[in-house]
Scaffold this motif. Sequence first.
Motif, PDB file in Angstrom:
ATOM      1  N   GLU A 103       0.840  -1.207   0.130  1.00 24.68           N
ATOM      2  CA  GLU A 103       0.145   0.037   0.057  1.00 24.68           C
ATOM      3  C   GLU A 103       0.928   1.395  -0.124  1.00 24.68           C
ATOM      4  O   GLU A 103       0.464   2.268  -0.800  1.00 24.68           O
ATOM      5  N   ALA A 104       1.997   1.202   0.759  1.00 26.88           N
ATOM      6  CA  ALA A 104       2.693   2.473   0.898  1.00 26.88           C
ATOM      7  C   ALA A 104       3.459   2.711  -0.462  1.00 26.88           C
ATOM      8  O   ALA A 104       3.578   3.843  -0.901  1.00 26.88           O
ATOM      9  N   ILE A 105       3.853   1.689  -1.384  1.00 27.81           N
ATOM     10  CA  ILE A 105       4.427   1.791  -2.674  1.00 27.81           C
ATOM     11  C   ILE A 105       3.600   2.436  -3.510  1.00 27.81           C
ATOM     12  O   ILE A 105       3.769   3.371  -4.201  1.00 27.81           O
ATOM     13  N   SER A 106       2.344   1.763  -3.451  1.00 28.73           N
ATOM     14  CA  SER A 106       1.296   2.439  -4.520  1.00 28.73           C
ATOM     15  C   SER A 106       1.136   3.756  -3.890  1.00 28.73           C
ATOM     16  O   SER A 106       0.797   4.493  -5.048  1.00 28.73           O
ATOM     17  N   ALA A 107       0.863   4.091  -2.795  1.00 26.56           N
ATOM     18  CA  ALA A 107       0.557   5.620  -2.414  1.00 26.56           C
ATOM     19  C   ALA A 107       1.718   6.492  -2.891  1.00 26.56           C
ATOM     20  O   ALA A 107       1.607   7.805  -3.232  1.00 26.56           O
ATOM     21  N   THR A 108       2.872   6.102  -2.603  1.00 28.33           N
ATOM     22  CA  THR A 108       4.212   6.891  -2.762  1.00 28.33           C
ATOM     23  C   THR A 108       4.269   6.983  -4.421  1.00 28.33           C
ATOM     24  O   THR A 108       4.529   8.150  -4.849  1.00 28.33           O
ATOM     25  N   ALA A 109       3.949   6.073  -5.295  1.00 30.69           N
ATOM     26  CA  ALA A 109       4.080   6.113  -6.633  1.00 30.69           C
ATOM     27  C   ALA A 109       3.178   7.325  -7.232  1.00 30.69           C
ATOM     28  O   ALA A 109       3.247   7.866  -8.102  1.00 30.69           O
ATOM     29  N   HIS A 110       2.007   6.983  -6.607  1.00 28.95           N
ATOM     30  CA  HIS A 110       1.006   8.050  -7.184  1.00 28.95           C
ATOM     31  C   HIS A 110       1.229   9.502  -6.685  1.00 28.95           C
ATOM     32  O   HIS A 110       1.037  10.373  -7.657  1.00 28.95           O
ATOM     33  N   ALA A 111       1.670   9.668  -5.683  1.00 29.69           N
ATOM     34  CA  ALA A 111       1.859  11.035  -4.935  1.00 29.69           C
ATOM     35  C   ALA A 111       2.767  11.640  -5.705  1.00 29.69           C
ATOM     36  O   ALA A 111       3.153  12.879  -6.177  1.00 29.69           O
ATOM     37  N   HIS A 157       3.929  10.553  -8.756  1.00 31.24           N
ATOM     38  CA  HIS A 157       3.819  10.470 -10.450  1.00 31.24           C
ATOM     39  C   HIS A 157       5.038   9.519 -10.985  1.00 31.24           C
ATOM     40  O   HIS A 157       5.401   9.916 -11.909  1.00 31.24           O
ATOM     41  N   LEU A 158       5.161   8.195 -10.357  1.00 34.86           N
ATOM     42  CA  LEU A 158       6.143   7.647 -10.809  1.00 34.86           C
ATOM     43  C   LEU A 158       5.825   6.546 -11.716  1.00 34.86           C
ATOM     44  O   LEU A 158       4.522   6.193 -11.755  1.00 34.86           O
ATOM     45  N   ARG A 159       6.723   6.057 -12.701  1.00 35.10           N
ATOM     46  CA  ARG A 159       6.361   5.103 -13.573  1.00 35.10           C
ATOM     47  C   ARG A 159       7.638   3.957 -13.155  1.00 35.10           C
ATOM     48  O   ARG A 159       8.642   4.281 -13.226  1.00 35.10           O
ATOM     49  N   PRO A 160       7.333   2.658 -13.277  1.00 37.71           N
ATOM     50  CA  PRO A 160       8.023   1.706 -13.083  1.00 37.71           C
ATOM     51  C   PRO A 160       9.233   1.519 -14.085  1.00 37.71           C
ATOM     52  O   PRO A 160       8.921   1.831 -15.365  1.00 37.71           O
ATOM     53  N   GLU A 174       9.753   0.509  -5.672  1.00 40.10           N
ATOM     54  CA  GLU A 174      10.071   1.488  -6.592  1.00 40.10           C
ATOM     55  C   GLU A 174       8.606   1.943  -6.897  1.00 40.10           C
ATOM     56  O   GLU A 174       7.925   2.676  -6.179  1.00 40.10           O
ATOM     57  N   ALA A 175       7.999   1.763  -8.022  1.00 40.28           N
ATOM     58  CA  ALA A 175       6.568   2.342  -8.331  1.00 40.28           C
ATOM     59  C   ALA A 175       5.778   0.994  -8.448  1.00 40.28           C
ATOM     60  O   ALA A 175       4.571   1.329  -8.769  1.00 40.28           O
ATOM     61  N   ASP A 176       6.210  -0.296  -8.398  1.00 34.39           N
ATOM     62  CA  ASP A 176       5.100  -1.539  -8.580  1.00 34.39           C
ATOM     63  C   ASP A 176       4.673  -2.078  -7.253  1.00 34.39           C
ATOM     64  O   ASP A 176       5.969  -2.423  -6.598  1.00 34.39           O
ATOM     65  N   PRO A 177       3.843  -1.791  -6.491  1.00 31.42           N
ATOM     66  CA  PRO A 177       3.505  -2.545  -5.395  1.00 31.42           C
ATOM     67  C   PRO A 177       3.725  -4.022  -5.269  1.00 31.42           C
ATOM     68  O   PRO A 177       3.778  -4.575  -4.130  1.00 31.42           O
ATOM     69  N   ALA A 178       3.558  -4.640  -6.301  1.00 29.46           N
ATOM     70  CA  ALA A 178       3.716  -6.299  -6.458  1.00 29.46           C
ATOM     71  C   ALA A 178       5.065  -6.433  -5.685  1.00 29.46           C
ATOM     72  O   ALA A 178       5.117  -7.678  -5.295  1.00 29.46           O
TER      73      ALA A 178
END
Length: 263
Positions: free
Chosen positions: A67-75, A77-80, A175-179
């Motif tokens: 959840e933290a990776i997803s929220a950080t990537a969204h905030a 604007h990161l791309r894998p 990084e940017a992928d929560p998986a």
Amino acid sequence: MDIAVSVLPARTDEDRALIFDDGVVVLDGATSHGPDVPPASEYVDRLGAAVIARLNRHSDPASALAEAISATAHALHLRPGISPSSTVAVVQLAGDRVRVLVLGDTTVVTGRADGTHEVQTDDRLNELAIPQADEYRRRLASGTGYDEQHRELLGELQRAQRVCRNRDDGYWIAEADPAAARHARIVDYPRDALTWVIIATDGARDTIEALGIPWPEVAERSQADLDALLAQCHAWEADSDPDGRQLPRAKQHDDKTLAVVHL
């Protein structure tokens, strides 16, 4: 729990150690060696805060990290594949259990009640044996020092690593992928089986091991003694191995972080 944390930043200052209600989180942001990926400092600030917020609600550290990776990537604007990244290590007390999560090459050492200890780390990146990694270490060991070719090799190495990032035949990192969180290495211990736990980023671990300092000795150090230990590591790099011949490493000084948990 009693938790002592010591951080000695280098030029990049991309390590973070954060204490939460039931444990500690340590992040080691990857230094960017080229203009195509921004520095990791803002990423680790955001990710660390997001992990802590969710660990205070979750008993599952992998879910909290995803959840933290997803929220950080969204905030941000990161791309894998073209974003900053970081190792993550968590020590979490959950009732009568101690959970350890490791993603990336930060090390967790667990001291057992029987006097033995166990080292947990995630070596999947090193196991890829990317040629540039072997080459820069060979050059340093031969005495070339941190020259322009070394810097070029590090840029090539990072580009090769990104091709392998967050895939089953490569390695996994925040990084940017929560998986990636689902691929973290997690070990669960009975609380009464452990007496102490150490988290060490690679900048601290590699130098401590090069100096031959045993982990149980590190576990017994006070807050002030941990600070002194990291200063000793920094001084050894500067005075005894400034060119990386004895301990081939990407840069003369890396950020160094130690977190010692006594149960």
